[in-house]
Write a protein that holds these residues in place. Sequence first.
Motif, PDB file in Angstrom:
ATOM      1  N   THR A 288       0.838  -1.197   0.000  1.00 42.14           N
ATOM      2  CA  THR A 288       0.000   0.000   0.000  1.00 42.14           C
ATOM      3  C   THR A 288       0.871   1.243   0.000  1.00 42.14           C
ATOM      4  N   GLY A 289       0.270   2.382  -0.333  1.00 43.17           N
ATOM      5  CA  GLY A 289       0.991   3.656  -0.279  1.00 43.17           C
ATOM      6  C   GLY A 289       2.251   3.648  -1.133  1.00 43.17           C
ATOM      7  N   GLN A 290       3.326   4.172  -0.580  1.00 43.54           N
ATOM      8  CA  GLN A 290       4.601   4.262  -1.277  1.00 43.54           C
ATOM      9  C   GLN A 290       5.452   3.023  -0.983  1.00 43.54           C
ATOM     10  N   GLY A 291       4.919   1.844  -1.321  1.00 50.33           N
ATOM     11  CA  GLY A 291       5.637   0.607  -1.058  1.00 50.33           C
ATOM     12  C   GLY A 291       5.585   0.195   0.395  1.00 50.33           C
ATOM     13  N   GLU A 292       4.516   0.574   1.092  1.00 51.44           N
ATOM     14  CA  GLU A 292       4.422   0.339   2.524  1.00 51.44           C
ATOM     15  C   GLU A 292       3.648  -0.934   2.842  1.00 51.44           C
ATOM     16  N   PHE A 293       3.789  -1.373   4.108  1.00 55.68           N
ATOM     17  CA  PHE A 293       3.016  -2.497   4.613  1.00 55.68           C
ATOM     18  C   PHE A 293       1.608  -2.031   4.960  1.00 55.68           C
ATOM     19  N   PRO A 294       0.622  -2.910   4.846  1.00 53.02           N
ATOM     20  CA  PRO A 294      -0.740  -2.554   5.283  1.00 53.02           C
ATOM     21  C   PRO A 294      -0.750  -2.222   6.772  1.00 53.02           C
ATOM     22  N   SER A 295      -1.760  -1.512   7.190  1.00 60.76           N
ATOM     23  CA  SER A 295      -1.821  -1.037   8.575  1.00 60.76           C
ATOM     24  C   SER A 295      -1.881  -2.171   9.578  1.00 60.76           C
ATOM     25  N   ASN A 296      -2.431  -3.330   9.206  1.00 64.20           N
ATOM     26  CA  ASN A 296      -2.521  -4.437  10.160  1.00 64.20           C
ATOM     27  C   ASN A 296      -1.344  -5.401  10.057  1.00 64.20           C
ATOM     28  N   ALA A 297      -0.236  -4.923   9.454  1.00 62.48           N
ATOM     29  CA  ALA A 297       0.972  -5.746   9.349  1.00 62.48           C
ATOM     30  C   ALA A 297       2.225  -5.007   9.795  1.00 62.48           C
TER      31      ALA A 297
ATOM     32  N   SER B  75     -24.154  16.029  10.110  1.00 61.67           N
ATOM     33  CA  SER B  75     -24.003  14.603  10.380  1.00 61.67           C
ATOM     34  C   SER B  75     -22.641  14.330  11.025  1.00 61.67           C
ATOM     35  N   THR B  76     -22.541  13.228  11.714  1.00 61.30           N
ATOM     36  CA  THR B  76     -21.262  12.809  12.277  1.00 61.30           C
ATOM     37  C   THR B  76     -20.829  11.508  11.626  1.00 61.30           C
ATOM     38  N   LEU B  77     -19.521  11.369  11.473  1.00 60.70           N
ATOM     39  CA  LEU B  77     -18.908  10.177  10.903  1.00 60.70           C
ATOM     40  C   LEU B  77     -17.780   9.739  11.814  1.00 60.70           C
ATOM     41  N   ASN B  78     -17.501   8.457  11.829  1.00 62.91           N
ATOM     42  CA  ASN B  78     -16.314   7.952  12.506  1.00 62.91           C
ATOM     43  C   ASN B  78     -15.263   7.647  11.450  1.00 62.91           C
ATOM     44  N   VAL B  79     -14.112   8.285  11.551  1.00 61.01           N
ATOM     45  CA  VAL B  79     -13.076   8.162  10.532  1.00 61.01           C
ATOM     46  C   VAL B  79     -11.770   7.708  11.177  1.00 61.01           C
ATOM     47  N   ILE B  80     -10.883   7.197  10.343  1.00 67.04           N
ATOM     48  CA  ILE B  80      -9.561   6.772  10.791  1.00 67.04           C
ATOM     49  C   ILE B  80      -8.523   7.588  10.030  1.00 67.04           C
ATOM     50  N   HIS B  81      -7.573   8.168  10.741  1.00 64.53           N
ATOM     51  CA  HIS B  81      -6.484   8.921  10.116  1.00 64.53           C
ATOM     52  C   HIS B  81      -5.422   7.937   9.644  1.00 64.53           C
ATOM     53  N   ARG B  82      -5.129   7.953   8.324  1.00 67.62           N
ATOM     54  CA  ARG B  82      -4.166   7.024   7.749  1.00 67.62           C
ATOM     55  C   ARG B  82      -2.939   7.792   7.278  1.00 67.62           C
ATOM     56  N   THR B  83      -1.763   7.258   7.579  1.00 72.37           N
ATOM     57  CA  THR B  83      -0.510   7.926   7.221  1.00 72.37           C
ATOM     58  C   THR B  83       0.336   7.111   6.256  1.00 72.37           C
ATOM     59  N   ASP B  84      -0.151   5.955   5.787  1.00 72.77           N
ATOM     60  CA  ASP B  84       0.691   5.083   4.969  1.00 72.77           C
ATOM     61  C   ASP B  84       0.998   5.678   3.601  1.00 72.77           C
ATOM     62  N   GLY B  85       0.214   6.643   3.114  1.00 74.08           N
ATOM     63  CA  GLY B  85       0.506   7.268   1.830  1.00 74.08           C
ATOM     64  C   GLY B  85       1.278   8.565   1.952  1.00 74.08           C
ATOM     65  N   ARG B  86       1.769   8.865   3.151  1.00 74.79           N
ATOM     66  CA  ARG B  86       2.470  10.133   3.393  1.00 74.79           C
ATOM     67  C   ARG B  86       3.638  10.288   2.426  1.00 74.79           C
TER      68      ARG B  86
END
Length: 726
Positions: A65-74, A459-470
């Motif tokens: 994922t991202g710039q050659g990164e590992f997935p968030s759960n790895a 409206s409200t949403l629950n979101v996750i901040h992702r940094t793998d594509g930084r």
Amino acid sequence: MNGDGQGRTALILYGTETGTAQDLAEEISRATERLHFDTTIAELDHVPITLPSAYTITVFVLSTTGQGEFPSNARVFWTNLLKKKLPATFLQGVLFFLVGLGDTSYPKFNWAARKLGKRLKQLGALEVIDACEADEQGEESTDGAFLAWLPLFKAAIVDDFPLPDGLRPIPDEQPLPSKWVLGPVHVVPNGQCTSVNGQTPIVHPNHDTRPIPGSFPVRLKENNRVTPSSHWQDVRLLTLTTNRYINYLPGDALSIMPENFPEDVSTLIQLMDWTSIADTPITFIPTSNPTDFANYPPCPIPYLFSTTSSSSSTTLTLRTLLTSYLDITCIPRRSLFATLSRFSINNSTQRDRLLEFTLPQYLDEYYDYATRPRRSVLEILQEFDSVKVPWWEAANVFPLMKGRQFSIASGGNSRRLSEEEGGGTKFELLVAIVKYKTVIKKIRQGVCTRYLAARAPGSTLNVIHRTDGRFSTKAKIPKQTAQGRNTAEQEEEEDLMKPKLLIGAGTGIAPLRAIIQHDEELLSLRLQKKSRNPTQGPTTTLFFGARNHDRDFFFADEWKVKTKLAPKSSPHHHPSSNPAEVGAAPFRLITSFSRDQPQKIYLQDRIREHAPHVYDLLVHRKAAVVVCGSSGAMPKAVRRALVDVLVRGGSTMERNDGGGWVEGSEREREREREVGPSERSGVQPEAEREHGEEKEQEQERRCRQEQAERYLDAMEKDRRYLQETW
């Protein structure tokens, strides 16, 4: 136990973002179970790095994922595996198999799996057969490579670990038992679920109360369409706010998990004859009454019953499960057809047809039926009406809903809310609402963008901040002082000074805008410290491509402030090369609107037109390159254009009569060859000598092209060439 032959155990570990790696891992686990391996399947981050040593074989299924990164759960597993104190014999005796999932439109194809395989070998593990490298852009997508690899995997483990005498593989047509099923709450084992009052809670549909792990609540402040209502594409600019202080950087994203629409859920409930049970309180129950839940596979949605989850006071019903947690409108993967065939009642024709879609020899038919026309799970159940899934198996049949990632379009000072606004953080997302007609003339809508388009402000949403594509791992976030002011560190200032070549198509402009705003903030901080002259800011060139100037020129007003635009009547209809002048860094905007003239003009055409400037940025000024937009043809075409610029040393290029591109001097040579011999001056060269010169020129061109490719490869390695596509 490990490869010494003791026992018969298999460990299947996966790292995934979209769920594809998990789906393939589950298919592998079914294969090992049918070969009578005691099989455990888990996310990489849920196990210690010592666990593979306790199993006969270990299979890793990993996406990049991202710039050659590992997935968030790895990433935790990978970080622990990189510890320098680990000896070279740490995984000695471990036998492993590797499946990598990637996309060749990204420069770092299958990077995570390759790095994992290399590290496992460094620590003494033995790879039994060559790794599977599946390509999403391949002719048969990820399935082609995986289906070719799977028989090799089965043959290898059967050869190394033969079945005991009298034991045969479990036939494919014999269903494997589920580990968990749904059931009424009163039968749940003690301690597995808090008691419920039997009443279905009434929750306003515009507020997301799901206990999504790692998420935080945001308020939808604005949901504005930024394309004309007459335009075929509905693009929204969403403004989200939170009272939390979230420090994000360019390339970061928000992951949003959508919900299914009530009418789709009702259709499925009626189709499966679940009306009588749809609103009854239910929970997950194990099928084998384990005494030790610590070593029992987790239920399909474990966070619903976490002790820290707010859902412990919320009733779960089949309707809420289908609405909020299971994806019933996704394009089905092959494995789902095999599962559905088990529940095809009294219709052998439909059952056999469902099974055919799972066979390698019918892969093209699977794509023609499901993938290319984008048929949803719900539509397939409507067409295969003999399928009646038992309600208690719903979570074992339908895939879990996954969050969709959207690049953040804001940065710099625009991230923060003022004191008048209550403080906190602001996010802006540029979202194209997915809605189109397929080859079978049916309208398709993206489940998440449709969900977002229907959200009203407030409206409200629950979101996750992702940094793998930084985009930059070196860039640091300006620190907050006690007074709330930002200060920039020396490393940030050095990063700011790098020239940038930004290339974006359509909504790919979103993360590039974040880069520009981030640089503006850092430049402003430097000016406050009066460390340097205002004119010494970074040079930024932005290539932006879209269909029409008047319909999808996103953030046009902002770019007009930053640079002077040429009149619309100009031959190429793109901004001048003049940078912005007062109080800002040099900025250059070059646009390509493909449908605004008879001959289509794309980003790669503009890059070749401006070859001297691009060459200067790449070679002399060592600019960082960021390419953003849809995956597929665009990033590859842009890279080819950059190679052409490097091959020709930045010479000006013109179109020839065939639509190709040549240097200006070469164009003159073409014109000379077109005139007759009597019109040429000088003596006509001999044919042999001319052929020899052309051969030498071709060899020289190939050599320069290889050098250009190596130059871009080196830029990628140094993170000077980054790409974000979707």
